[in-house]
Design a protein around this motif. Structure first.
Motif, mmCIF file in Angstrom:
data_model
loop_
_atom_site.group_PDB
_atom_site.id
_atom_site.type_symbol
_atom_site.label_atom_id
_atom_site.label_comp_id
_atom_site.label_asym_id
_atom_site.label_seq_id
_atom_site.Cartn_x
_atom_site.Cartn_y
_atom_site.Cartn_z
ATOM 1 N N ASN A 97 -5.087 0.612 -2.908
ATOM 2 C CA ASN A 97 -4.131 0.708 -1.800
ATOM 3 C C ASN A 97 -3.155 -0.441 -1.986
ATOM 4 N N ALA A 98 -1.868 -0.128 -2.084
ATOM 5 C CA ALA A 98 -0.869 -1.134 -2.461
ATOM 6 C C ALA A 98 -0.685 -2.241 -1.421
ATOM 7 N N LEU A 99 -0.725 -1.909 -0.134
ATOM 8 C CA LEU A 99 -0.463 -2.906 0.900
ATOM 9 C C LEU A 99 -1.684 -3.794 1.094
ATOM 10 N N ALA A 100 -1.549 -5.069 0.723
ATOM 11 C CA ALA A 100 -2.649 -6.019 0.858
ATOM 12 C C ALA A 100 -2.627 -6.717 2.211
ATOM 13 N N ALA A 101 -1.422 -6.960 2.754
ATOM 14 C CA ALA A 101 -1.310 -7.660 4.037
ATOM 15 C C ALA A 101 0.055 -7.388 4.648
ATOM 16 N N SER A 102 0.103 -7.403 5.974
ATOM 17 C CA SER A 102 1.369 -7.245 6.693
ATOM 18 C C SER A 102 1.329 -8.153 7.916
ATOM 19 N N PHE A 103 2.415 -8.895 8.110
ATOM 20 C CA PHE A 103 2.485 -9.851 9.213
ATOM 21 C C PHE A 103 3.754 -9.616 10.018
ATOM 22 N N ASN A 104 3.620 -9.528 11.335
ATOM 23 C CA ASN A 104 4.786 -9.493 12.215
ATOM 24 C C ASN A 104 5.136 -10.937 12.550
#
Length: 151
Positions: A97-104
């Motif tokens: 899965n390409a998305l390792a982390a996402s931060f707002n």
């Protein structure tokens, strides 16, 4: 089967406790972009994030080792000097899965994140930043000598 059930119950209890204490709200849980985290490729994930084709930017600083001795814990840091930075995401091309982390990034805060990602093999890693409604990217290849995703 019973072990899996216990783990699910434990996770549900923990999430309920966090919600009850106000550390996690239902609104925060609803904002989770499930489709982006399930994206199998860089392009699928960008589409799910609504990023389209982000432009390269020198205002996005991406710090990570050139060679990671252990793919299970690869330190990465992203800084954006773009005004009105809203979101920072870290994508790993060759992960399942390409998305390792996402931060707002809340308004008025420094646009800096630091975390560790898991990498199964040598891959391009992308720091994708949303600022002022537009998307920007910085990319770096990280060589992995000991795989972390089953390697």
């Amino acid at each position: 089967m019973n072990q899996h059930r216990r783990e699910v119950l434990r996770a549900t209890a923990l999430f309920s406790l966090l919600a009850a204490t106000g550390l996690v709200s239902e609104a925060q849980a609803a904002e989770w972009n499930k489709a982006a985290f399930e994206g199998k490729s860089y392009n699928d994930t960008l589409k799910a994030l609504g990023a389209g084709s982000p432009e390269k930017s020198g205002s996005v600083s991406f710090t990570a080792p050139d060679i990671a001795e252990n793919g299970a814990v690869v330190p990465v840091a992203v800084t954006s000097t773009l005004p009105n930075t809203e979101q920072i995401a870290i994508l790993v091309d060759k992960n399942p899965n390409a998305l390792a982390a996402s931060f707002n990034i809340p308004a008025g805060t420094e646009a800096f994140v630091s975390t560790r990602v898991k990498m199964g093999q040598t891959s391009n890693v992308h720091a994708v930043v949303k600022a002022g409604g537009k998307w920007y990217v910085a990319t770096k290849e990280i060589k992995v000598t000991l795989g972390g995703c089953g390697g």
